[in-house]
Motif scaffolding. Structure first.
Motif, PDB file in Angstrom:
ATOM      1  N   ASP A  88      -1.151 -10.541   6.853  1.00 33.51           N
ATOM      2  CA  ASP A  88       0.239 -10.130   7.416  1.00 33.51           C
ATOM      3  C   ASP A  88       1.363 -10.734   6.461  1.00 33.51           C
ATOM      4  O   ASP A  88       1.378 -11.968   5.868  1.00 33.51           O
ATOM      5  CB  ASP A  88       0.595 -10.709   8.808  1.00 33.51           C
ATOM      6  CG  ASP A  88       1.804 -10.649   9.490  1.00 33.51           C
ATOM      7  OD1 ASP A  88       2.636 -10.115   8.941  1.00 33.51           O
ATOM      8  OD2 ASP A  88       2.048 -10.927  10.495  1.00 33.51           O
ATOM      9  N   GLY A  89       2.003  -9.821   6.027  1.00 31.93           N
ATOM     10  CA  GLY A  89       3.126 -10.041   5.039  1.00 31.93           C
ATOM     11  C   GLY A  89       4.251 -11.098   5.436  1.00 31.93           C
ATOM     12  O   GLY A  89       4.792 -11.651   4.636  1.00 31.93           O
ATOM     13  N   PHE A  90       4.440 -11.361   6.785  1.00 34.10           N
ATOM     14  CA  PHE A  90       5.306 -12.254   7.401  1.00 34.10           C
ATOM     15  C   PHE A  90       4.678 -13.690   7.361  1.00 34.10           C
ATOM     16  O   PHE A  90       5.389 -14.561   7.542  1.00 34.10           O
ATOM     17  CB  PHE A  90       5.763 -11.899   8.607  1.00 34.10           C
ATOM     18  CG  PHE A  90       6.571 -10.615   8.549  1.00 34.10           C
ATOM     19  CD1 PHE A  90       7.905 -10.871   8.467  1.00 34.10           C
ATOM     20  CD2 PHE A  90       6.254  -9.244   8.972  1.00 34.10           C
ATOM     21  CE1 PHE A  90       9.005  -9.948   8.247  1.00 34.10           C
ATOM     22  CE2 PHE A  90       7.363  -8.193   8.767  1.00 34.10           C
ATOM     23  CZ  PHE A  90       8.633  -8.465   8.529  1.00 34.10           C
ATOM     24  N   VAL A 120       0.133  -7.370  -0.885  1.00 37.15           N
ATOM     25  CA  VAL A 120      -0.151  -7.834   0.536  1.00 37.15           C
ATOM     26  C   VAL A 120      -0.059  -6.691   1.507  1.00 37.15           C
ATOM     27  O   VAL A 120       0.930  -6.225   1.652  1.00 37.15           O
ATOM     28  CB  VAL A 120       0.675  -8.979   0.829  1.00 37.15           C
ATOM     29  CG1 VAL A 120       0.416  -9.442   2.345  1.00 37.15           C
ATOM     30  CG2 VAL A 120       0.446 -10.288   0.037  1.00 37.15           C
ATOM     31  N   ASP A 121      -1.272  -6.268   1.957  1.00 40.78           N
ATOM     32  CA  ASP A 121      -1.072  -5.143   2.798  1.00 40.78           C
ATOM     33  C   ASP A 121      -2.476  -4.826   3.430  1.00 40.78           C
ATOM     34  O   ASP A 121      -3.487  -5.054   2.722  1.00 40.78           O
ATOM     35  CB  ASP A 121      -0.561  -3.887   2.132  1.00 40.78           C
ATOM     36  CG  ASP A 121      -0.046  -2.821   3.168  1.00 40.78           C
ATOM     37  OD1 ASP A 121      -0.648  -2.260   4.217  1.00 40.78           O
ATOM     38  OD2 ASP A 121       0.910  -2.363   2.688  1.00 40.78           O
ATOM     39  N   ASN A 122      -2.331  -4.290   4.990  1.00 43.06           N
ATOM     40  CA  ASN A 122      -3.711  -4.143   5.561  1.00 43.06           C
ATOM     41  C   ASN A 122      -4.147  -2.638   4.926  1.00 43.06           C
ATOM     42  O   ASN A 122      -5.335  -2.575   5.074  1.00 43.06           O
ATOM     43  CB  ASN A 122      -3.620  -4.176   7.075  1.00 43.06           C
ATOM     44  CG  ASN A 122      -3.982  -5.512   7.694  1.00 43.06           C
ATOM     45  OD1 ASN A 122      -4.764  -5.967   6.914  1.00 43.06           O
ATOM     46  ND2 ASN A 122      -3.033  -5.891   8.677  1.00 43.06           N
ATOM     47  N   ASP A 162       8.551  -4.091   0.895  1.00 46.15           N
ATOM     48  CA  ASP A 162       8.836  -3.025   1.118  1.00 46.15           C
ATOM     49  C   ASP A 162       8.618  -2.475   2.588  1.00 46.15           C
ATOM     50  O   ASP A 162       8.080  -1.285   2.821  1.00 46.15           O
ATOM     51  CB  ASP A 162       8.425  -1.827   0.120  1.00 46.15           C
ATOM     52  CG  ASP A 162       8.978  -0.331   0.082  1.00 46.15           C
ATOM     53  OD1 ASP A 162       9.982  -0.056   0.956  1.00 46.15           O
ATOM     54  OD2 ASP A 162       8.381   0.750  -0.265  1.00 46.15           O
ATOM     55  N   MET A 163       8.256  -3.627   3.440  1.00 49.18           N
ATOM     56  CA  MET A 163       7.690  -3.393   4.769  1.00 49.18           C
ATOM     57  C   MET A 163       8.651  -2.742   5.722  1.00 49.18           C
ATOM     58  O   MET A 163       9.757  -3.130   5.655  1.00 49.18           O
ATOM     59  CB  MET A 163       7.277  -4.636   5.088  1.00 49.18           C
ATOM     60  CG  MET A 163       6.240  -5.717   4.671  1.00 49.18           C
ATOM     61  SD  MET A 163       5.619  -6.965   5.558  1.00 49.18           S
ATOM     62  CE  MET A 163       6.900  -8.155   5.052  1.00 49.18           C
ATOM     63  N   VAL A 164       8.093  -1.658   6.448  1.00 49.32           N
ATOM     64  CA  VAL A 164       8.893  -0.942   7.397  1.00 49.32           C
ATOM     65  C   VAL A 164       8.994  -1.995   8.697  1.00 49.32           C
ATOM     66  O   VAL A 164       8.142  -2.052   9.402  1.00 49.32           O
ATOM     67  CB  VAL A 164       8.479   0.459   7.746  1.00 49.32           C
ATOM     68  CG1 VAL A 164       9.143   1.111   8.781  1.00 49.32           C
ATOM     69  CG2 VAL A 164       7.988   0.980   6.429  1.00 49.32           C
ATOM     70  N   GLU A 165      10.160  -2.762   8.587  1.00 52.55           N
ATOM     71  CA  GLU A 165      10.364  -3.507   9.752  1.00 52.55           C
ATOM     72  C   GLU A 165      11.729  -3.645  10.140  1.00 52.55           C
ATOM     73  O   GLU A 165      12.662  -3.249   9.389  1.00 52.55           O
ATOM     74  CB  GLU A 165       9.823  -4.897   9.315  1.00 52.55           C
ATOM     75  CG  GLU A 165       8.715  -5.413   9.897  1.00 52.55           C
ATOM     76  CD  GLU A 165       8.808  -5.611  11.472  1.00 52.55           C
ATOM     77  OE1 GLU A 165      10.059  -6.003  11.938  1.00 52.55           O
ATOM     78  OE2 GLU A 165       7.868  -5.682  12.042  1.00 52.55           O
ATOM     79  N   SER A 211       0.791  -1.313  -0.066  1.00 53.76           N
ATOM     80  CA  SER A 211      -0.002  -0.071   0.241  1.00 53.76           C
ATOM     81  C   SER A 211       1.012   1.285  -0.126  1.00 53.76           C
ATOM     82  O   SER A 211       1.853   1.241   0.598  1.00 53.76           O
ATOM     83  CB  SER A 211      -1.076  -0.067   1.039  1.00 53.76           C
ATOM     84  OG  SER A 211      -1.467   1.169   1.430  1.00 53.76           O
ATOM     85  N   PRO A 212       0.500   2.040  -0.758  1.00 55.51           N
ATOM     86  CA  PRO A 212      -0.649   2.520  -1.692  1.00 55.51           C
ATOM     87  C   PRO A 212      -0.563   1.719  -2.970  1.00 55.51           C
ATOM     88  O   PRO A 212      -1.520   1.572  -3.975  1.00 55.51           O
ATOM     89  CB  PRO A 212      -0.922   3.920  -1.522  1.00 55.51           C
ATOM     90  CG  PRO A 212       0.496   4.483  -1.570  1.00 55.51           C
ATOM     91  CD  PRO A 212       1.316   3.397  -0.688  1.00 55.51           C
ATOM     92  N   GLY A 213       0.815   1.263  -3.260  1.00 55.80           N
ATOM     93  CA  GLY A 213       0.955   0.449  -4.527  1.00 55.80           C
ATOM     94  C   GLY A 213       2.028   1.048  -5.804  1.00 55.80           C
ATOM     95  O   GLY A 213       1.973   0.729  -6.999  1.00 55.80           O
TER      96      GLY A 213
END
Ligand SMILES: C[S@@+](CC[C@H](N)C(=O)[O-])C[C@H]1O[C@@H](n2cnc3c(N)ncnc32)[C@H](O)[C@@H]1O
Length: 363
Positions: free
Chosen positions: A268-270, A247-249, A284-287, A229-231
């Motif tokens: 959940d992407g994980f 994949v994203d809430n 590109d998850m912020v983790e 998100s957003p894409g």
């Protein structure tokens, strides 16, 4: 013979760039020392003993994470008087290597605040310098965004620190960034939902050759975008006709959903695992970067995707330590899995406090 290398980097990442150049020199059995300043946007590594032309390959752009662009230094820094800057540059070159020819010329400065102030001057100085090189029998063309020099050709770099101090260096295009100064000037597509679309576009261009891009980014391919998100990243696949599981809430851009190519999964992407293997997994998850790297390794080990691109956020102080540990862990695990692969890690021009990693089949 070459006395050092000059690497440009994102301003603020000089320490990481210096650590990486020092590490490389040590691996090669070279002694020397790095020289840099906070926010300078470049780092010089000086060799204690001159090095031969193997330097080009040993310090190549593709193999360095924090170097945006890189060239070798045959001469120490030059002081050039305002009244005639051309003559000392030409004499230094003559002294270095009689009869050496360059194919392209780049007069440049760093991407720092003070470096950017020099850009108009660099542009105007490049003209008399080229004229003087032509007169001396050296047929050089400017290296700019519109040119694509042959890989085997050489570039003469004239890198101004200020109006009177300059490093003169040389690179082989094969071993340097495809973009002058390592700055990928990509046009932002106005219909993309986010600017980070440029990160993935630059990653495709940096990590794969034309043939790999053509075959892996065609309409028959399928991708998973974790943290979509957003894409902006999904946009890069959709514009190439690649079916994408986003994949994203968070919400996805309506136009992307209307393309009919995107399946939005609020999970959940994980934990997400595709029902059958896909061509691409991008993330590109912020983790925590180690957590993201571990996730990517699971995908590679299970052969859930043929190619991976993931971004590692580096908000911590000891960025070089973190990146080195992750690289070591990736290397070790890839070796254990023992499938031919290509691993590349780079801080792209469009990356901020982050780097981007590619793992794909060996080409
Ligand atoms: C930097 S943004 C991604 C931007 C996107 N690549 C683009 O180009 O538009 C990070 C996204 O990761 C998502 N995210 C973070 N943790 C997640 C998780 N565990 N599972 C799925 N998405 C996650 C967030 O909701 C956020 O939308």
């Amino acid at each position: 013979m070459l006395r050092g290398v000059l690497a440009t980097c994102r301003p603020g990442f000089e320490k990481e760039c210096a650590s990486e150049l020092s590490e490389r020199a040590t691996q090669l059995g070279l002694s020397g020392y790095p020289q840099t300043k906070p926010d300078a946007g470049f780092c010089v590594y000086h060799f204690n003993e001159p090095v031969g032309e193997s330097c080009f390959e040993s310090f190549q752009w593709k193999s360095l994470i924090f170097a945006r662009s890189i060239f070798c230094l045959p001469t120490p820094m030059l002081e050039v008087p305002e009244t005639d800057r051309v003559t000392p540059i030409l004499s230094a070159l003559k002294e270095w290597h009689k009869g050496l020819r360059f194919n392209t010329l780049l007069v440049e400065s760093s991407d720092s605040d003070s470096g950017r102030e020099l850009s108009a001057f660099c542009r105007s100085f490049s003209k008399p310098l080229r004229a003087a090189l032509l007169k001396a029998g050296n047929k050089v063309e400017f290296w700019d965004e519109s040119s694509s020099p042959e890989p085997q050709t050489r570039c003469l770099h004239v890198f101004f620190l200020d109006y009177s101090r300059v490093y003169v260096g040389v690179s082989l295009h094969r071993y340097n960034s495809p973009w002058p100064r390592g700055i990928a000037r990509l046009r932002f597509p106005s219909d993309s939902p986010s600017r980070s679309t440029l990160k993935l576009e630059e990653a495709f261009l940096s990590f794969m050759n034309e043939d790999e891009r053509a075959s892996s980014l065609s309409p028959a391919r399928r991708a998973v975008d974790l943290g979509a998100s957003p894409g902006g990243w999904t946009y890069q696949f959709v514009k190439r006709g690649v079916r994408t599981m986003a994949v994203d809430n968070g919400p996805m851009d309506e136009r992307l959903l209307e393309s009919g190519l995107v399946e939005h999964l609020r999970v959940d992407g994980f934990k997400f695992v595709p029902a059958r293997p896909v061509d691409w997994m991008v993330c590109d998850m912020v983790e925590q970067p180690k957590r993201v790297a571990e996730l990517a390794m699971n995908w590679w080990q299970n052969q859930s995707a043929r190619r991976l691109i993931f971004n590692l956020k580096l908000p911590m102080k000891k960025r070089w330590v973190e990146v080195s540990e992750i690289r070591l862990a990736l290397d070790e695990q890839l070796k254990k899995i023992n499938r031919p692969h290509k691993l590349m890690m780079k801080q792209l021009y469009h990356d901020r406090e982050e780097i981007t990693v590619y793992i794909g089949p060996h080409s």
